[in-house]
Design a protein around this motif. Structure first.
Motif, short mmCIF file in Angstrom:
data_model
loop_
_atom_site.label_atom_id
_atom_site.label_comp_id
_atom_site.label_asym_id
_atom_site.label_seq_id
_atom_site.Cartn_x
_atom_site.Cartn_y
_atom_site.Cartn_z
N ALA A 1 -20.60 -48.21 64.32
CA ALA A 1 -21.55 -47.51 63.45
C ALA A 1 -22.19 -48.47 62.46
O ALA A 1 -23.41 -48.41 62.20
N VAL A 2 -21.39 -49.40 61.91
CA VAL A 2 -21.92 -50.38 60.97
C VAL A 2 -22.92 -51.31 61.66
O VAL A 2 -24.00 -51.61 61.12
N MET A 3 -22.58 -51.76 62.85
CA MET A 3 -23.48 -52.67 63.57
C MET A 3 -24.79 -51.99 63.97
O MET A 3 -25.86 -52.58 63.89
N LEU A 4 -24.69 -50.73 64.39
CA LEU A 4 -25.91 -49.98 64.73
C LEU A 4 -26.76 -49.74 63.49
O LEU A 4 -27.99 -49.79 63.55
N THR A 5 -26.10 -49.49 62.35
CA THR A 5 -26.84 -49.32 61.10
C THR A 5 -27.54 -50.61 60.71
O THR A 5 -28.68 -50.60 60.23
#
Length: 423
Positions: free
Chosen positions: A172-176
């Protein structure tokens, strides 16, 4: 913004999203213990992801031509972030299925938009070499991302106390973080007229001629993806069951090696060897790899799966590249996108049907029987399509029909991948 910066941004987004697609591979066994399901459910969860990708490709594959690359990727990233958080905090099996479907939709939306963006940007510098460069970047980002995602998922699961939550939160952090790269994508599509708006949803279509060649290409894509899916979904269950290896790191490492070698084969050989020869070479390598896979499982030697995965990945990568190149050469300008969609449909069916069958069988019969049966089916189909491909090539040479070309020759102006990617 410079072209190099935009290329880098497009590449990183495609790499990250593809990696997110396989981050669950090393987590299947821990998730199975947590939710109380078996190998058949693991493969069905994997198949759900493939269904999501396939639905996005076939129904919305051309949406970035209408609303623009940036808007398409932005919407897909939102879907991906939601699915990652849903996977992290799922409490029921049904939630895993729903989140996996969203995960597939995210990948299926980003893949054509980012692919088209890379080819567009690379070809602006030098049309002759740029298209080949863009295609190579796509291969490295896609297969490299798929392999790296499995390895990262395994490392994060081992390093953090909660293996069920941490990998998905990292995703989720990487996609954000990818949201910051949205300005590197084109804000508007290449065409925005009403005809294009009505044609966002396209059905796959077979080429009007040389359907025998398309059948060979589609079967090649089907088999290659079936092998990839077997390593991603069925093998983790076999490792935990018959081979007695509950390590999280092993499935991720094996899948990383498979996709890394597949990318290597496509980059090194795909641009130098014409498809008919590439299919024969890839089939021979894959036959050896599949036979060794059966021996490794029969001998209960889990460590041998790493070199076996390397051989299988190299062969499957070449087989897929041969099918893709042949398919690309069959469509006319006005139908190339539909033909490409038909090829992708065949390829993604390989991720759904064989994997689901092998997963159900793994719950009921010994793993060695499943692997031997899978290997036998792959070997027979590879032998058949190699022979048919050689016969078709001989017939077409004698009849004067144009032959499929290697990726390098397709990049000299006679073939434009954007016709297949952007339509």
């Amino acid at each position: 913004m410079s072209s190099s910066l935009r290329l880098t941004g497009n590449w990183l987004v495609l790499f990250t999203v593809c990696g997110y697609g396989t981050i669950t591979t090393p987590l299947w066994n821990p998730l199975a213990h947590r939710f109380g399901f078996g190998a058949s459910t693991i493969t069905l969860l994997f198949a759900t992801f493939a269904v999501g990708v396939l639905a996005a490709l076939l129904l919305l594959g051309g949406i970035s031509d209408v609303v623009g690359r940036r808007a398409t990727v932005a919407g897909a990233l939102v879907i991906g972030i939601v699915s990652a958080l849903w996977l992290a905090f799922s409490t029921h099996l049904a939630e895993l299925f729903a989140a996996r479907l969203l995960q597939g939709l995210c990948t299926g939306l980003v893949a054509p938009a980012a692919t088209a963006g890379l080819v567009d940007l690379a070809s602006r510098r030098d049309r002759t070499r740029g298209i080949a460069l863009g295609s190579t970047l796509v291969v490295v980002a896609t297969l490299g991302g798929l392999g790296s995602g499995a390895l990262v998922g395994a490392i994060v699961a081992v390093a953090w106390a909660d293996p069920f939550v941490a990998p998905f939160l990292v995703s989720a952090v990487m996609l954000t973080a990818c949201v910051a790269l949205l300005p590197t994508f084109s804000a508007s599509g290449p065409s925005r007229n009403e005809v294009d708006r009505r044609a966002v949803v396209r059905r796959p279509r077979l080429p009007p001629t040389r359907r025998g060649s398309f059948l060979v290409a589609g079967t090649a894509g089907f088999l290659a993806n079936a092998v990839f899916a077997f390593f991603a979904a069925t093998l983790p269950a076999i490792l935990a069951g018959d081979l007695g290896s509950n390590a999280v790191l092993m499935p991720g490492t094996v899948l990383f090696v498979v996709f890394a070698c597949a990318a290597l084969g496509q980059v090194v050989l795909g641009r130098r060897v014409e498809p008919t020869t590439l299919l024969v070479v890839g089939s021979a390598v894959l036959l050896v790899g599949i036979a060794c896979l059966a021996l490794a499982v029969a001998g209960r030697t889990s460590w041998a799966l790493v070199p076996v995965g390397a051989v299988c990945g190299l062969g499957a990568g070449c087989v897929f590249m041969a099918g893709s190149s042949t398919s690309n050469s069959l469509g006319r300008d006005e139908s190339r996108g539909s033909v490409a969609s038909a090829f992708l449909a065949c390829a993604y069916l390989g991720m759904v049907a064989p994997t689901s069958i092998s997963g159900v069988a793994t719950d009921r019969v010994p793993a060695v029987v499943v692997v031997v049966a899978f290997a036998a089916c792959v070997c027979v189909l590879l032998a058949v399509i190699s022979i048919v491909s050689a016969l078709l090539g001989h017939t077409e040479r004698n009849s004067g029909l144009p032959l499929p070309e290697s990726a390098a020759s397709q990049a000299d102006g006679r073939f434009d991948p954007r016709g297949a990617l952007d339509e």
